[in-house]
Design an enzyme around this catalytic site. Structure first.
Site: not given
Length: 233
Positions: A127, A176-179
């Site tokens: 994203f 994880g994160g925006d993945e």
């Protein structure tokens, strides 16, 4: 046993099983009790009752009689289910995590090796502007954005399942994160995966309302399938 079965002593003592607990007559528990009595073998097993609770039954023959114990194991089952959920789901969004995704991928690979023509695809979503949102509006708003993304992902995948691609198994997951990843198992071809990717791109082109903030965070999507020129995985 009285508490678990919702019976009082008068309803149980001196009664045949068919009279005291008619609901058990068609339950696998009763058939296995009969088998245990006939064979003389002990029985210890857990069963799910019609009311949703779990019961552990232990049966052993003592001379001409039987000793039968009941134990309510519902809370233990609930605790185990909670532990499984924590192990296989992302804490923030509730989506499946990397561990569950890998298990599904391994199963899909095994099916594609044993069944020629079985196809699946993996969509990788990243994203745009997520780091900017985190740095400028704070991690709390960043978490709100991740939850908004996850909710749209769930809604979109559910829509696809009930439409033209009924029967296709789909798994959205957060790495994880925006993945994020969406696994599409049992597709007819690459066109199915492209259609889902286009649908997701349109969905994530719409702004997110995060409290008093309106945030636009479009998605970039990479796509890979197990299909190769020789037809193998």
């Amino acid at each position: 046993a009285k508490d678990l079965l919702g019976k009082n002593e008068v309803m149980l003592v001196g009664k045949r099983v068919s009279q005291a607990m008619p609901c058990l007559m068609k339950h696998t528990m009763f058939q296995e009790m009969v088998t245990a009595v006939r064979t003389g073998l002990p029985l210890q097993k857990e069963y799910r009752l019609d009311n949703g609770r779990w019961m552990q039954l232990a049966l052993v023959q003592l001379g001409d009689g039987l000793a039968v114990t009941f134990a309510d194991t519902t809370e233990r089952h609930h605790a185990q289910a909670r532990l499984r959920h924590v192990a296989y789901h992302d804490e923030l969004t509730g989506l499946p995590n990397r561990k569950l995704l890998m298990e599904h991928l391994e199963s899909a690979l095994a099916r594609s090796r044993s069944h020629r023509g079985h196809q699946f695809a993996v969509l990788f979503l990243d994203f745009d502007r997520f780091k900017i949102v985190n740095d400028t509006l704070g991690h709390e708003v960043g978490d709100m954005l991740l939850n908004s993304i996850s909710q749209r992902l769930r809604e979109n995948i559910r829509e696809v399942d009930s439409a033209a691609m009924a029967g296709q198994q789909q798994l959205p997951a957060r790495l994880g994160g925006d993945e994020f990843v969406v696994m599409l198992d049992g597709i007819a071809g690459e066109e199915d995966a492209i259609a889902v990717a286009r649908r997701l791109l349109h969905t994530f082109s719409q702004p997110h309302q995060l409290g008093s903030h309106q945030v636009v965070s479009t998605a970039s999507i990479g796509l890979v399938t197990n299909e190769t020129t020789d037809g193998g995985p």
